[in-house]
Design a protein around this motif. Structure first.
Motif, PDB file in Angstrom:
ATOM      1  N   VAL A 132       0.841  -1.199   0.000  1.00 17.06           N
ATOM      2  CA  VAL A 132       0.000   0.000   0.000  1.00 17.06           C
ATOM      3  C   VAL A 132       0.875   1.247   0.000  1.00 17.06           C
ATOM      4  N   ARG A 133       0.590   2.127  -0.986  1.00 14.43           N
ATOM      5  CA  ARG A 133       1.322   3.405  -1.095  1.00 14.43           C
ATOM      6  C   ARG A 133       0.418   4.523  -0.582  1.00 14.43           C
ATOM      7  N   HIS A 134       0.958   5.358   0.301  1.00 16.60           N
ATOM      8  CA  HIS A 134       0.201   6.463   0.885  1.00 16.60           C
ATOM      9  C   HIS A 134       0.641   7.827   0.342  1.00 16.60           C
ATOM     10  N   PHE A 135       1.792   7.886  -0.304  1.00 16.48           N
ATOM     11  CA  PHE A 135       2.320   9.179  -0.737  1.00 16.48           C
ATOM     12  C   PHE A 135       2.166   9.350  -2.252  1.00 16.48           C
ATOM     13  N   ASP A 136       1.986  10.604  -2.650  1.00 14.49           N
ATOM     14  CA  ASP A 136       1.781  10.944  -4.059  1.00 14.49           C
ATOM     15  C   ASP A 136       3.090  10.753  -4.831  1.00 14.49           C
ATOM     16  N   ASP A 137       3.063   9.884  -5.836  1.00 13.57           N
ATOM     17  CA  ASP A 137       4.293   9.619  -6.600  1.00 13.57           C
ATOM     18  C   ASP A 137       4.530  10.654  -7.713  1.00 13.57           C
ATOM     19  N   ARG A 138       3.733  11.726  -7.760  1.00 20.26           N
ATOM     20  CA  ARG A 138       3.932  12.772  -8.758  1.00 20.26           C
ATOM     21  C   ARG A 138       4.697  13.965  -8.195  1.00 20.26           C
ATOM     22  N   LEU A 139       4.916  13.959  -6.900  1.00 17.58           N
ATOM     23  CA  LEU A 139       5.626  15.073  -6.279  1.00 17.58           C
ATOM     24  C   LEU A 139       7.131  14.949  -6.518  1.00 17.58           C
ATOM     25  N   GLY A 140       7.776  16.092  -6.745  1.00 15.66           N
ATOM     26  CA  GLY A 140       9.231  16.112  -6.896  1.00 15.66           C
ATOM     27  C   GLY A 140       9.730  15.654  -8.246  1.00 15.66           C
ATOM     28  N   LEU A 141       8.837  15.562  -9.241  1.00 15.00           N
ATOM     29  CA  LEU A 141       9.257  15.107 -10.578  1.00 15.00           C
ATOM     30  C   LEU A 141       9.673  16.284 -11.453  1.00 15.00           C
ATOM     31  N   SER A 142      10.509  15.980 -12.438  1.00 15.60           N
ATOM     32  CA  SER A 142      10.886  16.988 -13.429  1.00 15.60           C
ATOM     33  C   SER A 142       9.744  17.138 -14.436  1.00 15.60           C
ATOM     34  N   PRO A 143       9.709  18.230 -15.208  1.00 10.55           N
ATOM     35  CA  PRO A 143       8.653  18.397 -16.218  1.00 10.55           C
ATOM     36  C   PRO A 143       8.588  17.238 -17.208  1.00 10.55           C
ATOM     37  N   VAL A 144       9.748  16.712 -17.581  1.00  8.13           N
ATOM     38  CA  VAL A 144       9.763  15.601 -18.528  1.00  8.13           C
ATOM     39  C   VAL A 144       9.172  14.353 -17.904  1.00  8.13           C
ATOM     40  N   GLU A 145       9.484  14.110 -16.627  1.00  6.16           N
ATOM     41  CA  GLU A 145       8.930  12.942 -15.937  1.00  6.16           C
ATOM     42  C   GLU A 145       7.427  13.080 -15.755  1.00  6.16           C
ATOM     43  N   GLU A 146       6.959  14.287 -15.507  1.00  4.79           N
ATOM     44  CA  GLU A 146       5.526  14.510 -15.343  1.00  4.79           C
ATOM     45  C   GLU A 146       4.759  14.171 -16.616  1.00  4.79           C
ATOM     46  N   LEU A 147       5.370  14.440 -17.784  1.00  8.57           N
ATOM     47  CA  LEU A 147       4.715  14.149 -19.057  1.00  8.57           C
ATOM     48  C   LEU A 147       4.496  12.658 -19.260  1.00  8.57           C
ATOM     49  N   ARG A 148       5.328  11.825 -18.645  1.00  8.96           N
ATOM     50  CA  ARG A 148       5.213  10.377 -18.824  1.00  8.96           C
ATOM     51  C   ARG A 148       4.205   9.747 -17.869  1.00  8.96           C
ATOM     52  N   MET A 149       3.747  10.499 -16.865  1.00  7.18           N
ATOM     53  CA  MET A 149       2.818   9.943 -15.883  1.00  7.18           C
ATOM     54  C   MET A 149       1.430   9.782 -16.502  1.00  7.18           C
ATOM     55  N   PRO A 150       0.662   8.759 -16.075  1.00  6.16           N
ATOM     56  CA  PRO A 150      -0.702   8.589 -16.597  1.00  6.16           C
ATOM     57  C   PRO A 150      -1.590   9.771 -16.218  1.00  6.16           C
ATOM     58  N   LYS A 151      -2.595  10.039 -17.047  1.00  8.85           N
ATOM     59  CA  LYS A 151      -3.473  11.183 -16.798  1.00  8.85           C
ATOM     60  C   LYS A 151      -4.336  10.985 -15.549  1.00  8.85           C
ATOM     61  N   GLU A 152      -4.783   9.756 -15.319  1.00  6.72           N
ATOM     62  CA  GLU A 152      -5.643   9.495 -14.155  1.00  6.72           C
ATOM     63  C   GLU A 152      -4.796   9.340 -12.906  1.00  6.72           C
ATOM     64  N   ARG A 153      -5.205  10.066 -11.849  1.00  7.46           N
ATOM     65  CA  ARG A 153      -4.483   9.992 -10.573  1.00  7.46           C
ATOM     66  C   ARG A 153      -5.269   9.085  -9.629  1.00  7.46           C
ATOM     67  N   PRO A 154      -4.613   8.017  -9.099  1.00  7.78           N
ATOM     68  CA  PRO A 154      -5.337   7.118  -8.174  1.00  7.78           C
ATOM     69  C   PRO A 154      -5.603   7.800  -6.838  1.00  7.78           C
ATOM     70  N   THR A 155      -6.639   7.336  -6.168  1.00 11.42           N
ATOM     71  CA  THR A 155      -6.960   7.858  -4.846  1.00 11.42           C
ATOM     72  C   THR A 155      -6.034   7.212  -3.822  1.00 11.42           C
ATOM     73  N   LEU A 156      -5.466   8.031  -2.958  1.00 13.22           N
ATOM     74  CA  LEU A 156      -4.543   7.522  -1.927  1.00 13.22           C
ATOM     75  C   LEU A 156      -5.324   7.181  -0.668  1.00 13.22           C
ATOM     76  N   PRO A 157      -4.912   6.143   0.065  1.00 13.63           N
ATOM     77  CA  PRO A 157      -3.821   5.208  -0.286  1.00 13.63           C
ATOM     78  C   PRO A 157      -4.245   4.281  -1.421  1.00 13.63           C
ATOM     79  N   THR A 158      -3.248   3.771  -2.143  1.00 15.72           N
ATOM     80  CA  THR A 158      -3.518   2.894  -3.270  1.00 15.72           C
ATOM     81  C   THR A 158      -2.646   1.654  -3.183  1.00 15.72           C
ATOM     82  N   THR A 159      -3.169   0.575  -3.709  1.00 11.73           N
ATOM     83  CA  THR A 159      -2.440  -0.695  -3.677  1.00 11.73           C
ATOM     84  C   THR A 159      -1.652  -0.864  -4.965  1.00 11.73           C
ATOM     85  N   GLU A 160      -0.390  -1.240  -4.847  1.00 12.80           N
ATOM     86  CA  GLU A 160       0.473  -1.425  -6.007  1.00 12.80           C
ATOM     87  C   GLU A 160       1.156  -2.781  -5.949  1.00 12.80           C
TER      88      GLU A 160
END
Length: 543
Positions: A329-357
């Motif tokens: 179970v992940r509780h922290f947002d994995d989009r924080l602290g990313l570079s602009p290029v890394e942000e472009l590669r992230m999926p458009k839909e953001r899962p609700t936290l906490p999320t199971t991975e």
């Protein structure tokens, strides 16, 4: 002879003027274009010059003058013949005198022409001074010699400059990575040792092989120095990738932290159950111990798989997928602290936290797409399969690599250094005596059976220097002790591998046998390898 005639008279003929009643003349009288001009006609079988003109029209009267051709030309022919005889006689007398007089001048000039041809072919050291009795020619000969010396010195300085730049490029490629060591420095040394052995070898395979001059030898040396010049554009982490999960760092530590999370989760679960079932503390602790041992074994398997030292079977790949299918179970947002290029590669839909991975996964953001279509000019003859994506950093995608540590995308990126090398060298205006440098420098990954890259050339399309460079490159790589993805092999281990490659038509078996027969492998080992690597070699198994 002058005659005044009427047209009617010509019809009746006359003995007194019969020689004028000639059909040729009658034809000319009927054509005004001949009036007032000199022409030729045959009268009683004798060539004449005739002059015709019309005197009056009423009645028709004509002026005809005829003179035999011989009367006019005989004296002219006699005059020409006499003058020709005088000229020939004069030439017979003058030519020997002229030849004798010109010899002191022509002979040294011919010698100087020969010397200038030497300069044309850049044979500066063979230019000599020729003495002559004519001071001007002496000065010219000395000037030609001085010019040759100056050109030789200039050529030498240019050659030294070019080679120093080439060596600088090679050293830069080696210095780019702390692990590639002196690969670009050692390969030329080994290749030149093998070339010299080939020139001295008397076997059928190399009997006709010789470098015709020093230019060809220098051409091969420069090509050997530049054989990996394309690696200057290859990312360092790909060149040095020592484990499967390595990018700019080894991601096994991220995986380890997830196992740590599962470990803590297992402990917390047991502690919670103890509060509700204190009487079952014994069985619960036993279950926890089993789970911890399971996690330890699973991480040990993943970690060993990450090293990539052994072939990964289909059974092991399935085991890897089973382990990776566990969740946390992940509780922290994995989009924080990313570079602009890394942000472009992230999926458009953001899962609700906490999320199971999943413990191990191939995520959308792991795929790095190409920014442009990859194409090659047809004249380069490049024949390679280009992967869909530029990189794929997926964890299962990387850990499932069957052999080694490189994904297909990274393997292509490594192989691409040959394509980059072709483009780089093809853009350089090499002089005629170095025109084969691009070809020799970019064929050491071709194979005898045509399965190599980047042109898929076959053995009959590869020259002896190109085949030699391939063997030198492989043997250096096998014995190198400065690679992060493998341990240095001994001489015997390296020769065993190289022998199998020769039997498989990956390299030229004749070059391999020359390598053994001439003992170049041993000479190289004594110069560049550690004592621990130099072991006993049974040459008979190869020959």
């Amino acid at each position: 002879m002058v005659a005044r005639l009427k047209a009617k008279w010509f019809e009746t003929s006359s003995e007194s003027y019969g020689h004028f009643a000639n059909q040729n003349i009658l034809d000319k009288l009927s054509q005004p274009k001949y009036f007032g001009t000199i022409s030729q006609a045959t009268i009683e079988g004798i060539p004449h010059f005739i002059y015709l003109d019309k005197v009056s029209s009423e009645p028709n009267e004509y002026l005809i003058i005829s003179i035999p051709t011989q009367n006019i030309l005989e004296k002219a022919y006699r005059y020409v013949a006499v003058n020709v005889m005088w000229i020939l006689g004069t030439l017979i007398i003058v030519l020997p005198i002229a030849w004798f007089a010109s010899t002191p001048l022509s002979t040294p000039i011919k010698r100087l022409v020969i010397e200038t041809k030497k300069i044309k072919h850049r044979q500066y050291s063979k230019v000599a001074v020729h003495k002559s009795s004519i001071s001007e020619l002496n000065q010219l000969s000395t000037s030609i010699y001085d010019m040759a010396q100056s050109l030789e010195q200039f050529q030498r300085s240019q050659d030294e400059f070019i080679e120093s730049v080439i060596q600088l490029v090679a050293k830069t490629i080696d210095d780019k990575s702390p692990y590639t060591g002196a690969h670009c420095l050692r390969v030329p040394e080994l290749a030149l040792m093998l070339v010299q052995a080939a020139e001295q070898d008397k076997s059928k395979a190399f009997r006709a092989f010789r470098f015709e001059n020093e230019d060809q030898r220098r051409e091969f040396r420069i090509a050997a120095w530049l054989h990996d010049c394309g690696k200057i554009t290859t990312p360092e982490y790909v060149v040095d990738k020592g484990t499967k999960l390595e990018t700019n760092y080894n991601r096994i530590n991220e995986v380890r932290m997830r196992f740590e999370v599962l470990w803590r989760d297992a402990e917390i679960e047991v502690l919670k159950r103890q509060l509700n079932e204190p009487e079952n503390i014994g069985p619960l602790m036993a279950q926890l111990d089993v789970r911890k041992k399971e996690l330890m074994a699973q991480f040990d398997f993943v970690a060993k798989t990450n090293v990539g030292g052994e072939f990964l079977s289909d059974e092991d790949k399935q085991k890897l997928n089973d382990i990776g299918g566990q969740t946390w179970v992940r509780h922290f947002d994995d989009r924080l602290g990313l570079s602009p290029v890394e942000e472009l590669r992230m999926p458009k839909e953001r899962p609700t936290l906490p999320t199971t991975e999943a413990l191990l996964s191939d995520k959308v953001q792991h795929v790095i797409k190409r920014t442009a279509e990859v194409t090659f000019p047809p004249e380069l003859g490049i024949k390679v399969d280009v992967p869909e994506h530029q990189y794929n950093l997926g964890e299962l995608h990387n850990l499932s690599i069957s052999r080694g540590t490189l994904t297909p995308e990274e393997r292509y990126k490594i192989n691409e250094h040959m394509i980059t090398g072709i483009k780089m060298l093809d853009s350089i205006p090499f002089p005629d005596y170095l025109q084969n440098v691009p070809r020799i420098a970019t064929t050491h990954h071709e194979t005898m059976k045509g399965t190599g890259y980047p042109r898929k050339l076959k053995g009959e399309e590869l020259s002896i220097p190109e085949r030699i460079l391939a063997v030198a490159d492989i043997f250096e790589a096998l014995t190198a002790g400065d690679r992060p993805y493998k341990k240095a092999k001994t001489v015997s281990q390296s020769l065993n591998i190289l022998h199998k490659m020769a039997l498989d038509e990956h390299v030229d078996i004749e070059v391999f046998r020359l390598f053994i027969r001439s003992k170049i492998y041993l000479q190289y080992a004594e110069r560049f390898l550690s004592e621990e690597q130099i072991d006993e070699v049974d040459e008979s198994q190869y020959l």
